[in-house]
Design an enzyme around this catalytic site. Structure first.
Site, PDB file in Angstrom:
ATOM      1  N   ARG A  51       0.812  -1.226   0.000  1.00  0.00           N
ATOM      2  CA  ARG A  51       0.000   0.000   0.000  1.00  0.00           C
ATOM      3  C   ARG A  51       0.843   1.273   0.000  1.00  0.00           C
ATOM      4  NH1 ARG A  51      -2.657  -3.959   1.624  1.00  0.00           N
ATOM      5  NH2 ARG A  51      -0.694  -4.468   2.589  1.00  0.00           N
ATOM      6  N   THR A  52       1.762   1.376   0.951  1.00  0.00           N
ATOM      7  CA  THR A  52       2.451   2.657   1.138  1.00  0.00           C
ATOM      8  C   THR A  52       3.261   3.017  -0.104  1.00  0.00           C
ATOM      9  OG1 THR A  52       2.578   2.037   3.455  1.00  0.00           O
ATOM     10  CG2 THR A  52       3.876   3.943   2.778  1.00  0.00           C
ATOM     11  N   LYS A  80      26.656  -3.663  -0.877  1.00  0.00           N
ATOM     12  CA  LYS A  80      28.130  -3.554  -0.906  1.00  0.00           C
ATOM     13  C   LYS A  80      28.653  -2.877   0.352  1.00  0.00           C
ATOM     14  CE  LYS A  80      27.671  -2.375  -5.759  1.00  0.00           C
ATOM     15  NZ  LYS A  80      27.794  -1.189  -6.597  1.00  0.00           N
ATOM     16  N   ARG A 101      11.287   3.876   4.170  1.00  0.00           N
ATOM     17  CA  ARG A 101      10.816   2.811   5.081  1.00  0.00           C
ATOM     18  C   ARG A 101      12.010   1.942   5.428  1.00  0.00           C
ATOM     19  NH1 ARG A 101       5.632  -1.111   4.533  1.00  0.00           N
ATOM     20  NH2 ARG A 101       4.683   0.805   5.280  1.00  0.00           N
ATOM     21  N   HIS A 129       4.435   5.382  11.775  1.00  0.00           N
ATOM     22  CA  HIS A 129       4.024   5.349  10.367  1.00  0.00           C
ATOM     23  C   HIS A 129       3.015   6.496  10.213  1.00  0.00           C
ATOM     24  CE1 HIS A 129       3.039   4.034   6.456  1.00  0.00           C
ATOM     25  NE2 HIS A 129       2.585   2.816   6.684  1.00  0.00           N
TER      26      HIS A 129
HETATM   27  N1   CP Z   1      -0.464  -0.083   5.733  1.00  0.00           N
HETATM   28  C1   CP Z   1       0.775  -0.350   5.262  1.00  0.00           C
HETATM   29  O1   CP Z   1       1.781   0.245   5.676  1.00  0.00           O
HETATM   30  O2   CP Z   1       0.803  -1.318   4.300  1.00  0.00           O
HETATM   31  P1   CP Z   1       2.109  -1.753   3.500  1.00  0.00           P
HETATM   32  O3   CP Z   1       3.023  -2.424   4.493  1.00  0.00           O
HETATM   33  O4   CP Z   1       1.618  -2.693   2.435  1.00  0.00           O
HETATM   34  O5   CP Z   1       2.739  -0.520   2.946  1.00  0.00           O
END
Ligand code: CP
Length: 301
Positions: A51-52, A80, A101, A129
């Site tokens: 999603r993100t 590396k 992320r 998040h």
């Molecule tokens: N909600 C969320 O962070 O989903 P993903 O891990 O798929 O990005």
């Protein structure tokens, strides 16, 4: 100094409501705008995402900008031995914003200390998040018309769930009604997060006791990847499930949200009930992330 979004606490209520309004505006315009034409956003995903990453990618393209980046450290010079700091120094030279992320808490904050372009935290370990939590409260606001005064029940892995941490922190900018925290004993909210909340929470292990008094049920999966010991995960993995019986105990106008991915904590039969709003919630990620990018990069329209 560029504006970064590392934590939900980096935004005040006025900024969050501004993002909600701009997201509504993008929805009205069919989620298409070319106002960031020529800009480049780097997506630095050292951890998996569906999603993100994809909703950021969609948001960037719908704003007329383009993306560079990666969805795993595999295939990058991290293999590396290149450090996160050096990777960020490279990406800031190639882009106008970096969305990151990483599996370690604090990586996004560290990136913001190195970077001269805005950093958005797209999830750092069990920490935060924040853009997910903006989507969560935007969804609540769209369906219920407001956030203040609603009773929330947050269910699941409150210890390791970064989406939960960001949501509970973002709610400090609003005035929620009752906030029930329901989790297995081993996965209770960490004190370092609980102590920052400016509203009372009611902790319980019994979902049934609070469902009838809940307006928003926010469900999370158990974060298997954060457990140091597989045996500890096995002990709790089947410890809760939202099924049709649970939905029957809820008010008819209550809603169920989930940041997704779902594993088995919501029975798939629940998907067809009017309370199930988690796929709608995920779809709103595009317009909210368009509004967030526009807020940090500015736009011409
Ligand atoms: N909600 C969320 O962070 O989903 P993903 O891990 O798929 O990005």
């Amino acid at each position: 100094m560029p504006k970064h979004i590392i934590s939900s606490l980096d935004l005040d209520r006025r900024e969050v409501e501004h993002i909600f309004e701009v997201a509504d505006e993008y929805e009205k315009r069919g989620r298409v705008s070319k106002e960031l034409s020529g800009k480049v956003v780097a997506l630095a995903f050292f951890e998996p995402s569906t999603r993100t990453k994809n909703s950021f990618e969609s948001a960037v393209e719908r704003l007329g900008a383009s993306t560079i980046g990666f969805s795993s450290s595999e295939g990058t010079s991290t293999e590396k031995g290149e450090t996160v700091a050096d990777t960020i120094r490279m990406l800031e030279g190639y882009s106008d914003m970096i969305v990151i992320r990483h599996k370690f808490d604090g990586t996004a904050k560290f990136a913001s200390e190195v970077s001269h372009v805005p950093i958005i935290n797209a999830g750092d370990g069990k920490h935060e998040h924040p853009t997910q939590s903006i989507i969560d409260l935007y969804t609540v606001s769209k369906i219920k018309g407001h956030v203040d005064g609603l009773n929330f029940c947050v269910l699941g892995d409150l210890k390791y769930g970064r989406a939960v941490n960001s949501l509970l922190r973002l709610m400090t900018k609003f005035r929620p009604g009752k906030v029930f925290l329901v989790s297995p004993q081993q996965l209770k909210l960490r004190e370092e997060v609980k102590s920052t909340l400016n509203y009372p929470v009611i902790e319980t292990s019994s979902l049934q006791d609070v469902l009838g008094d809940t307006d928003v049920l926010y469900v999370t999966r158990i974060q298997k990847e954060r457990f140091a010991d597989e045996v500890e995960f096995e002990k709790v993995k089947e410890s809760y499930k939202v099924d049709l019986k649970a939905v029957e105990m809820m008010k008819s106008d209550s809603i169920i949200l989930h940041p997704l991915p779902r594993v088995n904590e919501i029975d798939r039969k629940v998907d067809k009930t009017p309370q199930a709003k988690y796929f709608y919630q995920a779809s709103l990620g595009v317009q909210v992330r368009m509004a967030i990018i526009r807020y940090l990069l500015g736009g011409s329209e």
